[in-house]
Design a protein around this motif. Sequence first.
Motif, PDB file in Angstrom:
ATOM      1  N   GLU A  99       0.831  -1.200   0.000  1.00 54.05           N
ATOM      2  CA  GLU A  99       0.000   0.000   0.000  1.00 54.05           C
ATOM      3  C   GLU A  99       0.868   1.254   0.000  1.00 54.05           C
ATOM      4  OE1 GLU A  99      -3.270   0.150   2.787  1.00 54.05           O
ATOM      5  OE2 GLU A  99      -3.063  -1.995   3.209  1.00 54.05           O
ATOM      6  N   MET A 101       1.628   4.533   1.471  1.00 55.52           N
ATOM      7  CA  MET A 101       1.323   5.056   2.795  1.00 55.52           C
ATOM      8  C   MET A 101       2.555   5.757   3.370  1.00 55.52           C
ATOM      9  SD  MET A 101      -0.350   2.896   5.979  1.00 55.52           S
ATOM     10  CE  MET A 101      -1.558   2.159   4.853  1.00 55.52           C
ATOM     11  N   ASP A 102       2.321   6.796   4.126  1.00 53.94           N
ATOM     12  CA  ASP A 102       3.388   7.542   4.780  1.00 53.94           C
ATOM     13  C   ASP A 102       3.931   6.715   5.945  1.00 53.94           C
ATOM     14  OD1 ASP A 102       5.014   9.347   6.117  1.00 53.94           O
ATOM     15  OD2 ASP A 102       3.598  11.025   5.943  1.00 53.94           O
ATOM     16  N   HIS A 105       3.092   7.874   9.343  1.00 57.10           N
ATOM     17  CA  HIS A 105       1.690   7.826   9.770  1.00 57.10           C
ATOM     18  C   HIS A 105       1.006   6.575   9.211  1.00 57.10           C
ATOM     19  CE1 HIS A 105       1.989  11.903  11.346  1.00 57.10           C
ATOM     20  NE2 HIS A 105       2.591  12.241  10.221  1.00 57.10           N
ATOM     21  N   PRO A 106       1.422   5.392   9.642  1.00 57.35           N
ATOM     22  CA  PRO A 106       0.796   4.168   9.135  1.00 57.35           C
ATOM     23  C   PRO A 106      -0.672   4.107   9.526  1.00 57.35           C
ATOM     24  CG  PRO A 106       2.208   3.694  11.025  1.00 57.35           C
ATOM     25  CD  PRO A 106       2.462   5.122  10.653  1.00 57.35           C
ATOM     26  N   ASP A 107      -1.511   3.917   8.535  1.00 56.77           N
ATOM     27  CA  ASP A 107      -2.960   3.981   8.731  1.00 56.77           C
ATOM     28  C   ASP A 107      -3.515   2.595   9.077  1.00 56.77           C
ATOM     29  OD1 ASP A 107      -5.537   4.910   8.837  1.00 56.77           O
ATOM     30  OD2 ASP A 107      -5.831   4.941   6.667  1.00 56.77           O
ATOM     31  N   PHE A 108      -3.171   2.134  10.281  1.00 60.10           N
ATOM     32  CA  PHE A 108      -3.651   0.842  10.772  1.00 60.10           C
ATOM     33  C   PHE A 108      -4.128   1.014  12.207  1.00 60.10           C
ATOM     34  CE2 PHE A 108      -0.197  -0.155   7.757  1.00 60.10           C
ATOM     35  CZ  PHE A 108      -0.899  -0.927   6.835  1.00 60.10           C
ATOM     36  N   GLU A 134       4.602   6.000  16.154  1.00 64.02           N
ATOM     37  CA  GLU A 134       3.507   5.434  15.372  1.00 64.02           C
ATOM     38  C   GLU A 134       3.724   3.945  15.100  1.00 64.02           C
ATOM     39  OE1 GLU A 134       0.375   6.712  13.751  1.00 64.02           O
ATOM     40  OE2 GLU A 134       0.793   7.513  15.739  1.00 64.02           O
ATOM     41  N   VAL A 138       1.063   0.744  16.289  1.00 59.82           N
ATOM     42  CA  VAL A 138       0.431  -0.320  15.502  1.00 59.82           C
ATOM     43  C   VAL A 138       1.031  -1.695  15.806  1.00 59.82           C
ATOM     44  CG1 VAL A 138      -0.167   1.302  13.675  1.00 59.82           C
ATOM     45  CG2 VAL A 138       1.942  -0.037  13.486  1.00 59.82           C
TER      46      VAL A 138
END
Length: 246
Positions: A99, A101-102, A105-108, A134, A138
Motif C-alpha cells: 500500500e 502510505m506515509d 503515519h501508518p494507517d492501521f 507510530e 500499531v
Amino acid sequence: MEEIKKEISSYWTGRSEDFARLREEELNSEMAGLWLKELEKGLPEGEGLRILDVGTGCGFFSVLLAKLGHQVTGIDLTPAMIEKAKQIARERGVEADFEVMDAEHPDFPEGTFDVIVSRNLTWTLPHPAEAYGEWLRVLKPGGVLLNFDGDYGKEEFTEEMESLSADHAHRRLSCGQLEECDKIKDQLSISAMRRPAWDVEVLKNLGCVDMNVDSEVYRRIYASEDSPFYNPTPIFRLQARKAGER
C-alpha cells in the motif's frame, strides 16, 4: 504533503526503475539468504506472523518474509515503488499486500502487527521520533521492531562513489541523483544525530524493552567489498520489544 516529503517521493520515483532491477538482482543473489538469516534471528516464534515492512521500497524484505508464510504488508510513500513491489511479488508467486502510505503515519489500528521491519528507511524521515511512536502504536504488546539502518547522515554520497568498485550498483546513479540525495539528506534533523544511540534513547523514552543493537551485522552481510551490493556505510540492527505480553 509537506514539501520535503514531496522532494523525497519525487527522488525515489526517479530511481524506481533502476531500484527495482537492483532488488531483483539482490533477490537472485546470495544476499537474499544472508538477509533472511538476519531477519530470522529477531523474529518471535510462531507461524503466520503479521508483519509490517515499513518503507518497503520494491518489496525486498516483504518477499523474503512472505515466502516463509508470514502475513506481510509493505508500505511506501512512493507509488512507483509500490507498483514495482507488487510486480516483483507477483512474478515470484508471493502473496503480500502493498500500500502507498506515509511511513510516519501508518494507517492501521492500534496493535495490528506482531513484527515491524525496516531497512535503510529511518535516515530518510523528516520526523523519525514521531515515526517510532507510530510504529509502536500499531505494534501489538510484546511485538518486535527490527530496524536495519546506518548513520547515513554523516556520509557524502558524491564523494563516497569514488571508493566503490567499477561494477557497484550505485555506479548506475548519475551525479545529479547523488547530489539530490545529499541535498535532501542534509535538510533532515536525523542527519545531525549520533546513531544508533539517538534511536535507542527515543525508543527507551517510548517505553520499549529488551533493546539490542548489533553493530556487526554489516560485516556479515557485506563481507566482500567487490560485491555490487556492498554498502560502505556500516549498518546496524536495532531490535526492540514493545512492553507487554503477546
